[in-house]
Design a protein around this motif. Structure first.
Motif, PDB file in Angstrom:
ATOM      1  N   ARG A 104       0.861  -1.179   0.000  1.00  0.00           N
ATOM      2  CA  ARG A 104       0.000   0.000   0.000  1.00  0.00           C
ATOM      3  C   ARG A 104       0.902   1.234   0.000  1.00  0.00           C
ATOM      4  NH1 ARG A 104      -3.121  -0.718   4.745  1.00  0.00           N
ATOM      5  NH2 ARG A 104      -4.362  -2.144   3.470  1.00  0.00           N
ATOM      6  N   VAL A 105       0.740   2.079  -0.975  1.00  0.00           N
ATOM      7  CA  VAL A 105       1.579   3.264  -1.118  1.00  0.00           C
ATOM      8  C   VAL A 105       0.848   4.473  -0.554  1.00  0.00           C
ATOM      9  CG1 VAL A 105       2.782   4.798  -2.720  1.00  0.00           C
ATOM     10  CG2 VAL A 105       2.707   2.325  -3.161  1.00  0.00           C
ATOM     11  N   ASN A 106       1.513   5.176   0.353  1.00  0.00           N
ATOM     12  CA  ASN A 106       0.982   6.418   0.898  1.00  0.00           C
ATOM     13  C   ASN A 106       1.872   7.556   0.431  1.00  0.00           C
ATOM     14  OD1 ASN A 106       1.498   8.416   3.553  1.00  0.00           O
ATOM     15  ND2 ASN A 106      -0.643   8.120   2.979  1.00  0.00           N
ATOM     16  N   SER A 107       1.299   8.463  -0.336  1.00  0.00           N
ATOM     17  CA  SER A 107       2.070   9.586  -0.866  1.00  0.00           C
ATOM     18  C   SER A 107       1.149  10.779  -1.055  1.00  0.00           C
ATOM     19  CB  SER A 107       2.710   9.215  -2.212  1.00  0.00           C
ATOM     20  OG  SER A 107       3.329  10.344  -2.808  1.00  0.00           O
ATOM     21  N   ARG A 108       1.711  11.980  -0.834  1.00  0.00           N
ATOM     22  CA  ARG A 108       0.953  13.203  -1.048  1.00  0.00           C
ATOM     23  C   ARG A 108       0.912  13.597  -2.516  1.00  0.00           C
ATOM     24  NH1 ARG A 108       4.005  16.941   3.254  1.00  0.00           N
ATOM     25  NH2 ARG A 108       5.724  15.875   2.220  1.00  0.00           N
ATOM     26  N   ARG A 109       1.667  12.873  -3.353  1.00  0.00           N
ATOM     27  CA  ARG A 109       1.721  13.192  -4.771  1.00  0.00           C
ATOM     28  C   ARG A 109       0.444  12.748  -5.465  1.00  0.00           C
ATOM     29  NH1 ARG A 109       7.626  11.938  -7.201  1.00  0.00           N
ATOM     30  NH2 ARG A 109       6.486  12.768  -9.004  1.00  0.00           N
ATOM     31  N   ALA A 110      -0.191  13.665  -6.164  1.00  0.00           N
ATOM     32  CA  ALA A 110      -1.405  13.315  -6.897  1.00  0.00           C
ATOM     33  C   ALA A 110      -1.115  12.332  -8.023  1.00  0.00           C
ATOM     34  CB  ALA A 110      -2.046  14.590  -7.464  1.00  0.00           C
ATOM     35  N   ASP A 111       0.113  12.376  -8.543  1.00  0.00           N
ATOM     36  CA  ASP A 111       0.480  11.486  -9.644  1.00  0.00           C
ATOM     37  C   ASP A 111       1.193  10.228  -9.172  1.00  0.00           C
ATOM     38  OD1 ASP A 111       2.799  12.711  -8.791  1.00  0.00           O
ATOM     39  OD2 ASP A 111       3.603  13.052 -10.806  1.00  0.00           O
ATOM     40  N   ALA A 112       1.023   9.864  -7.913  1.00  0.00           N
ATOM     41  CA  ALA A 112       1.721   8.698  -7.367  1.00  0.00           C
ATOM     42  C   ALA A 112       1.491   7.424  -8.174  1.00  0.00           C
ATOM     43  CB  ALA A 112       1.329   8.484  -5.905  1.00  0.00           C
ATOM     44  N   PRO A 113       0.259   7.112  -8.600  1.00  0.00           N
ATOM     45  CA  PRO A 113       0.073   5.890  -9.402  1.00  0.00           C
ATOM     46  C   PRO A 113       0.907   5.884 -10.678  1.00  0.00           C
ATOM     47  CG  PRO A 113      -2.034   6.656  -8.566  1.00  0.00           C
ATOM     48  CD  PRO A 113      -1.038   7.737  -8.256  1.00  0.00           C
ATOM     49  N   VAL A 117       3.759   7.589 -11.206  1.00  0.00           N
ATOM     50  CA  VAL A 117       5.171   7.519 -10.829  1.00  0.00           C
ATOM     51  C   VAL A 117       5.550   6.088 -10.448  1.00  0.00           C
ATOM     52  CG1 VAL A 117       6.859   8.262  -9.117  1.00  0.00           C
ATOM     53  CG2 VAL A 117       5.294   9.927 -10.110  1.00  0.00           C
ATOM     54  N   VAL A 118       4.698   5.421  -9.690  1.00  0.00           N
ATOM     55  CA  VAL A 118       4.971   4.043  -9.287  1.00  0.00           C
ATOM     56  C   VAL A 118       4.963   3.126 -10.501  1.00  0.00           C
ATOM     57  CG1 VAL A 118       4.072   2.067  -8.003  1.00  0.00           C
ATOM     58  CG2 VAL A 118       4.126   4.342  -6.936  1.00  0.00           C
ATOM     59  N   ASP A 119       4.008   3.315 -11.390  1.00  0.00           N
ATOM     60  CA  ASP A 119       3.937   2.474 -12.592  1.00  0.00           C
ATOM     61  C   ASP A 119       5.200   2.609 -13.428  1.00  0.00           C
ATOM     62  OD1 ASP A 119       2.335   0.793 -14.569  1.00  0.00           O
ATOM     63  OD2 ASP A 119       2.765   2.567 -15.785  1.00  0.00           O
ATOM     64  N   GLU A 120       5.683   3.837 -13.602  1.00  0.00           N
ATOM     65  CA  GLU A 120       6.904   4.054 -14.374  1.00  0.00           C
ATOM     66  C   GLU A 120       8.111   3.416 -13.690  1.00  0.00           C
ATOM     67  OE1 GLU A 120       7.167   8.255 -14.855  1.00  0.00           O
ATOM     68  OE2 GLU A 120       5.626   8.344 -16.432  1.00  0.00           O
ATOM     69  N   ALA A 121       8.163   3.532 -12.362  1.00  0.00           N
ATOM     70  CA  ALA A 121       9.283   2.949 -11.621  1.00  0.00           C
ATOM     71  C   ALA A 121       9.272   1.425 -11.720  1.00  0.00           C
ATOM     72  CB  ALA A 121       9.227   3.390 -10.162  1.00  0.00           C
ATOM     73  N   LEU A 122       8.100   0.821 -11.627  1.00  0.00           N
ATOM     74  CA  LEU A 122       8.014  -0.637 -11.702  1.00  0.00           C
ATOM     75  C   LEU A 122       8.462  -1.136 -13.068  1.00  0.00           C
ATOM     76  CD1 LEU A 122       4.669  -1.347  -9.808  1.00  0.00           C
ATOM     77  CD2 LEU A 122       7.007  -1.701  -8.995  1.00  0.00           C
ATOM     78  N   ARG A 123       8.108  -0.409 -14.123  1.00  0.00           N
ATOM     79  CA  ARG A 123       8.561  -0.791 -15.464  1.00  0.00           C
ATOM     80  C   ARG A 123      10.081  -0.698 -15.566  1.00  0.00           C
ATOM     81  NH1 ARG A 123       4.350  -0.750 -19.291  1.00  0.00           N
ATOM     82  NH2 ARG A 123       2.366   0.061 -18.470  1.00  0.00           N
ATOM     83  N   LEU A 124      10.659   0.293 -14.886  1.00  0.00           N
ATOM     84  CA  LEU A 124      12.109   0.497 -14.939  1.00  0.00           C
ATOM     85  C   LEU A 124      12.849  -0.509 -14.061  1.00  0.00           C
ATOM     86  CD1 LEU A 124      14.462   2.325 -15.923  1.00  0.00           C
ATOM     87  CD2 LEU A 124      14.023   3.788 -13.931  1.00  0.00           C
ATOM     88  N   PHE A 125      12.290  -0.819 -12.877  1.00  0.00           N
ATOM     89  CA  PHE A 125      12.998  -1.641 -11.895  1.00  0.00           C
ATOM     90  C   PHE A 125      12.736  -3.142 -12.024  1.00  0.00           C
ATOM     91  CE2 PHE A 125      12.747   2.145  -8.728  1.00  0.00           C
ATOM     92  CZ  PHE A 125      13.748   2.790  -9.427  1.00  0.00           C
ATOM     93  N   ALA A 126      11.548  -3.527 -12.470  1.00  0.00           N
ATOM     94  CA  ALA A 126      11.153  -4.940 -12.452  1.00  0.00           C
ATOM     95  C   ALA A 126      12.138  -5.875 -13.149  1.00  0.00           C
ATOM     96  CB  ALA A 126       9.754  -5.099 -13.048  1.00  0.00           C
ATOM     97  N   PRO A 127      12.734  -5.492 -14.292  1.00  0.00           N
ATOM     98  CA  PRO A 127      13.664  -6.422 -14.948  1.00  0.00           C
ATOM     99  C   PRO A 127      14.898  -6.762 -14.113  1.00  0.00           C
ATOM    100  CG  PRO A 127      12.941  -4.715 -16.476  1.00  0.00           C
ATOM    101  CD  PRO A 127      12.500  -4.283 -15.113  1.00  0.00           C
ATOM    102  N   PHE A 128      15.158  -5.994 -13.063  1.00  0.00           N
ATOM    103  CA  PHE A 128      16.374  -6.194 -12.288  1.00  0.00           C
ATOM    104  C   PHE A 128      16.107  -6.679 -10.864  1.00  0.00           C
ATOM    105  CE2 PHE A 128      16.866  -2.693 -15.339  1.00  0.00           C
ATOM    106  CZ  PHE A 128      17.736  -3.323 -16.222  1.00  0.00           C
ATOM    107  N   LEU A 129      14.885  -7.140 -10.621  1.00  0.00           N
ATOM    108  CA  LEU A 129      14.580  -7.747  -9.328  1.00  0.00           C
ATOM    109  C   LEU A 129      15.268  -9.097  -9.242  1.00  0.00           C
ATOM    110  CD1 LEU A 129      10.786  -6.866  -8.996  1.00  0.00           C
ATOM    111  CD2 LEU A 129      12.676  -5.940  -7.646  1.00  0.00           C
ATOM    112  N   PRO A 130      15.517  -9.596  -8.025  1.00  0.00           N
ATOM    113  CA  PRO A 130      16.208 -10.878  -7.870  1.00  0.00           C
ATOM    114  C   PRO A 130      15.479 -12.010  -8.601  1.00  0.00           C
ATOM    115  CG  PRO A 130      16.057  -9.729  -5.778  1.00  0.00           C
ATOM    116  CD  PRO A 130      15.208  -8.958  -6.739  1.00  0.00           C
ATOM    117  N   GLU A 131      16.254 -12.961  -9.095  1.00  0.00           N
ATOM    118  CA  GLU A 131      15.662 -14.110  -9.768  1.00  0.00           C
ATOM    119  C   GLU A 131      14.749 -14.866  -8.798  1.00  0.00           C
ATOM    120  OE1 GLU A 131      18.479 -16.629 -11.622  1.00  0.00           O
ATOM    121  OE2 GLU A 131      19.364 -15.049 -12.861  1.00  0.00           O
ATOM    122  N   GLY A 132      13.651 -15.363  -9.339  1.00  0.00           N
ATOM    123  CA  GLY A 132      12.717 -16.121  -8.509  1.00  0.00           C
ATOM    124  C   GLY A 132      11.618 -15.290  -7.903  1.00  0.00           C
ATOM    125  N   THR A 133      11.652 -13.969  -8.119  1.00  0.00           N
ATOM    126  CA  THR A 133      10.590 -13.121  -7.577  1.00  0.00           C
ATOM    127  C   THR A 133       9.352 -13.216  -8.464  1.00  0.00           C
ATOM    128  OG1 THR A 133      11.594 -11.227  -8.717  1.00  0.00           O
ATOM    129  CG2 THR A 133      12.121 -11.512  -6.400  1.00  0.00           C
TER     130      THR A 133
END
Length: 314
Positions: free
Chosen positions: A33-42, A44-60
């Motif tokens: 659950r993300v708590n943020s005062r940013r109106a564009d939080a969804p 920002v999180v979506d963009e970050a997940l697209r950027l970070f997901a390929p580099f998560l540990p194997e098996g996740t």
């Protein structure tokens, strides 16, 4: 606390560290659950997940499942009310964090584990306005937290030993390597080491010994490569040959203090700052932030993967 797959983690803040935690926790199958005062939080999180997901540990977990376990709650009280773990990533402002933890303490469950990603502040200071700060523990990651395993766990005088043990268990469950600092110290351990190296790096660049880009190459092609496999003390223990650290300190290490006296103390004046910025932009300005992040994370995950393979053969 509930088992790992049943936990709900509230991540407070959608900055660089908070976004890394969100990716890591989702990758390990947690409800986030993300708590943020940013109106564009969804977004920002979506963009970050697209950027970070390929580099998560194997098996996740498969990133396509992330949205099923991800929610956004801008109201702090509702965001923490039923969370098992709360991870705070607000700016490094003591008054702000005191006010934040006071509110968290009133709204969270009594058995919730409350963690702070702070890199400078202690739990006693941050929890000074809480009725009970015994469940507040520092869990300081090394950026990027979804890739770099280290988490420095720091307790205060009022911190419960059980909370420290739970923090260690939690970070271990999401593939991190928690190190409990045995005594509180300003800026903790990893950042102090980084700061010491950065000071001499600035000195060498400022004095014209090497350029900023060349300094980075010096590190990545020598001590950076070495430290990816052995720490400073083991490195010099091996540097002593058959005699180990005892031999090294008695020979090559005998002049350490004289060498330390030669280290620079560069002033961070406007001239120095502008020179560093200009050199950084010349060296790395032709690539976007996203491109540099992908390169960094690809290299770091490759190193971690190789180290895991070597360890598995031992």
């Amino acid at each position: 606390m509930n088992g790992q797959r049943q936990r709900t983690v509230t991540v407070i803040g959608a900055g660089t560290i908070g976004l890394g935690w969100v990716a890591l926790f989702l990758g390990h199958g947690l409800r986030v659950r993300v708590n943020s005062r940013r109106a564009d939080a969804p977004r920002v999180v979506d963009e970050a997940l697209r950027l970070f997901a390929p580099f998560l540990p194997e098996g996740t977990a498969d990133p396509v499942t992330f949205s099923d376990r991800l929610e956004f709650e801008p109201d702090l009280g509702r965001a923490v009310a039923d969370a098992d773990v709360i991870v705070e990533n607000a700016p490094e402002n003591l008054e702000l964090k005191q006010e934040l933890f006071e509110r968290i303490g009133k709204a969270a469950r009594a058995d919730a584990l409350i963690l702070s990603s702070t890199s400078t502040l202690g739990p006693d200071d941050m929890g000074a306005r809480m009725a009970d700060s015994s469940r507040l523990v520092v869990g300081h990651p090394f950026n990027p937290p979804h890739v770099v395993p280290l988490v420095e766990v720091v307790a205060g005088d009022r911190t419960s030993p059980d909370a420290v043990a739970e923090a260690v268990e939690f970070f271990t469950s999401v593939g991190r390597v928690p190190i409990v600092l045995r005594k509180p110290i300003m800026a903790f351990a990893a950042n102090r080491l980084q700061s010491a190296l950065l000071r001499e790096s600035v000195h060498l660049v400022r004095e014209g010994v090497v350029t900023l880009e060349e300094l980075d190459q010096v590190v990545t092609h020598s001590i950076g490569l070495r430290w990816a496999t052995v720490g400073p003390f083991l490195a010099f223990h091996l540097g002593g040959g058959q005699g180990g650290l005892r031999k090294w300190l008695g020979t090559l290490g005998a002049g350490l203090e004289r060498g330390w006296e030669l280290l620079g103390r560069p002033p961070m004046d406007d001239e120095t700052i502008q020179s560093l910025i200009a050199q950084a932009e010349r060296a790395y300005g032709d690539k976007s932030y996203e491109e540099l992040v992908r390169e960094r994370d690809a290299k770091q995950t490759a190193i971690l993967r190789t180290l895991a393979e070597v360890s598995a053969k031992d």
